[in-house]
Structure formats: C-alpha cells, structure tokens
Motif scaffolding. Structure first.
Motif, short mmCIF file in Angstrom:
data_model
loop_
_atom_site.label_atom_id
_atom_site.label_comp_id
_atom_site.label_asym_id
_atom_site.label_seq_id
_atom_site.Cartn_x
_atom_site.Cartn_y
_atom_site.Cartn_z
N ALA A 155 138.46 52.18 46.18
CA ALA A 155 139.34 51.69 47.24
C ALA A 155 138.50 51.25 48.44
CB ALA A 155 140.32 52.78 47.65
N GLY A 156 138.87 50.09 48.99
CA GLY A 156 138.13 49.52 50.10
C GLY A 156 137.07 48.52 49.72
N ASP A 157 136.71 48.50 48.44
CA ASP A 157 135.69 47.56 47.95
C ASP A 157 136.27 46.16 47.79
OD1 ASP A 157 133.81 49.81 45.73
OD2 ASP A 157 133.82 49.56 47.91
N SER A 158 135.38 45.25 47.42
CA SER A 158 135.77 43.85 47.19
C SER A 158 135.39 43.41 45.78
CB SER A 158 135.08 42.93 48.20
OG SER A 158 135.46 43.23 49.52
N GLY B 236 146.39 38.53 53.73
CA GLY B 236 145.44 39.10 54.67
C GLY B 236 144.28 39.82 54.01
N ARG B 237 144.40 40.09 52.70
CA ARG B 237 143.31 40.78 51.98
C ARG B 237 142.71 39.89 50.90
NH1 ARG B 237 144.44 45.02 48.89
NH2 ARG B 237 146.60 44.36 48.46
N PHE B 238 143.52 39.06 50.28
CA PHE B 238 143.06 38.18 49.19
C PHE B 238 142.98 36.74 49.70
CE2 PHE B 238 144.80 40.77 45.31
CZ PHE B 238 144.16 41.89 45.81
N THR B 239 142.01 36.00 49.17
CA THR B 239 141.86 34.59 49.50
C THR B 239 141.67 33.79 48.23
OG1 THR B 239 140.81 35.11 51.63
CG2 THR B 239 140.54 32.87 50.78
N ILE B 240 142.52 32.80 48.04
CA ILE B 240 142.43 31.92 46.89
C ILE B 240 141.69 30.65 47.28
CG2 ILE B 240 144.66 30.80 47.30
CD1 ILE B 240 145.07 30.77 44.25
N SER B 241 140.89 30.13 46.36
CA SER B 241 140.15 28.89 46.64
C SER B 241 139.86 28.19 45.32
CB SER B 241 138.85 29.18 47.39
OG SER B 241 137.99 29.99 46.63
N ARG B 242 139.41 26.95 45.40
CA ARG B 242 139.07 26.20 44.20
C ARG B 242 137.90 25.28 44.47
NH1 ARG B 242 144.30 23.22 42.56
NH2 ARG B 242 142.94 22.06 41.13
N TYR C 75 139.03 30.59 42.35
CA TYR C 75 138.55 31.93 42.70
C TYR C 75 139.65 32.74 43.38
CZ TYR C 75 134.13 29.47 42.15
OH TYR C 75 133.09 28.70 41.66
N LEU C 76 139.51 34.05 43.30
CA LEU C 76 140.34 34.96 44.08
C LEU C 76 139.42 36.01 44.67
CD1 LEU C 76 143.27 35.57 44.94
CD2 LEU C 76 143.32 37.28 43.10
N GLN C 77 139.17 35.89 45.98
CA GLN C 77 138.38 36.89 46.68
C GLN C 77 139.30 38.02 47.11
OE1 GLN C 77 134.97 37.04 47.35
NE2 GLN C 77 135.46 39.08 48.13
N MET C 78 139.02 39.20 46.64
CA MET C 78 139.87 40.36 46.91
C MET C 78 139.10 41.36 47.75
SD MET C 78 141.70 40.82 43.18
CE MET C 78 140.22 41.40 42.40
N ASN C 79 139.56 41.57 48.97
CA ASN C 79 138.94 42.52 49.89
C ASN C 79 139.87 43.70 50.16
OD1 ASN C 79 136.76 40.70 50.15
ND2 ASN C 79 137.71 39.69 51.91
N SER C 80 139.30 44.76 50.68
CA SER C 80 140.09 45.95 51.03
C SER C 80 141.00 46.36 49.88
CB SER C 80 140.91 45.69 52.30
OG SER C 80 140.08 45.32 53.37
#
Length: 127
Positions: free
Chosen positions: A14-17, A66-72, A80-85
């Motif tokens: 928990a808390g990792d990315s 606010g925690r995940f960011t989608i990009s292409r 991509y899906l950057q998953m934080n926290s």
C-alpha cells in the motif's frame, strides 16, 4: 482486428506505485479510444480510466481519480496507466480495451462500448 497485451502488474505494498502498459497491434492505433478496467473474483468488471484518441480527453472513475493517470503513445502503439498511492482495494485483474471511434474526444466508460480486450494483468496491493 486489434490485439491487446497488458503488462506491468505485480505485488506491491500500500502506498507504492505501478505502471501498466497495453501494447496494441493489428490496426492503426491512433483512431481508437482506449480504456482500463479491473475485475475481482465474483464481481463485475468495472471502469477505471479512458482516453480519447486525441490523447488529451481523459475520464476517470471516482475511485481512482487523483491517483491514476492514463496516457498513450501512438508512435509506440502503447497505452499506459500510472497508478500511485495504491490501496489494497485496488487489487484486481486489470484489462485494457479498445474501440474505434469517430470522435477524437470520446472516452467510453462502459464494458459494452469496447470491442477489443486484452487478457489482463494481476495487480495485488498488500496492506
């Protein structure tokens, strides 16, 4: 036909990315809206994030906003899906999906709106 292959899943605390990738092949990637969904055993597949083929239009589920960011990256045919926290409740199999769209701003968020799916990648978040 479009083939989708997810990668990047794993076991984290928990808390990792984590960053998930979805590699597409078979058709011109640039005219497809893309999405990420997730599913846990016994539950329906649920929407997480979507991105239009303009690359700027994005839509997130409240649970990941606010925690995940989608990009292409269309040059690489990859999403991509950057998953934080990360939280334990983020534990699921994550699927990428694609659908050809006339509008570059379209960000579908329903399972039935997508035509192509990957095989999924497991994400496990321990507490």
């Amino acid at each position: 036909q479009v083939q989708l292959v997810e990668s990047g899943g794993g076991l984290v605390q928990a808390g990792d990315s984590l960053r998930l990738s979805c590699a597409a092949s078979g058709r011109t990637f640039s005219s497809y809206a893309m999405g990420w969904f997730r599913q846990t055993p016994g539950k329906e597949r649920e929407f997480a994030a979507a991105i239009g083929w303009d690359g700027s239009s994005k839509y997130y589920a409240d649970s990941v906003k606010g925690r995940f960011t989608i990009s292409r990256d269309d040059a690489k045919n990859t999403m991509y899906l950057q998953m934080n926290s990360l939280k334990p409740e983020d534990t699921a199999v994550y699927y990428c999906a694609a659908v050809r769209e006339a509008s570059p701003w379209s960000t579908p968020h329903l399972v039935g709106e997508y035509d192509y799916w990957g095989q999924g990648t497991q994400v496990t978040v321990s507490s």
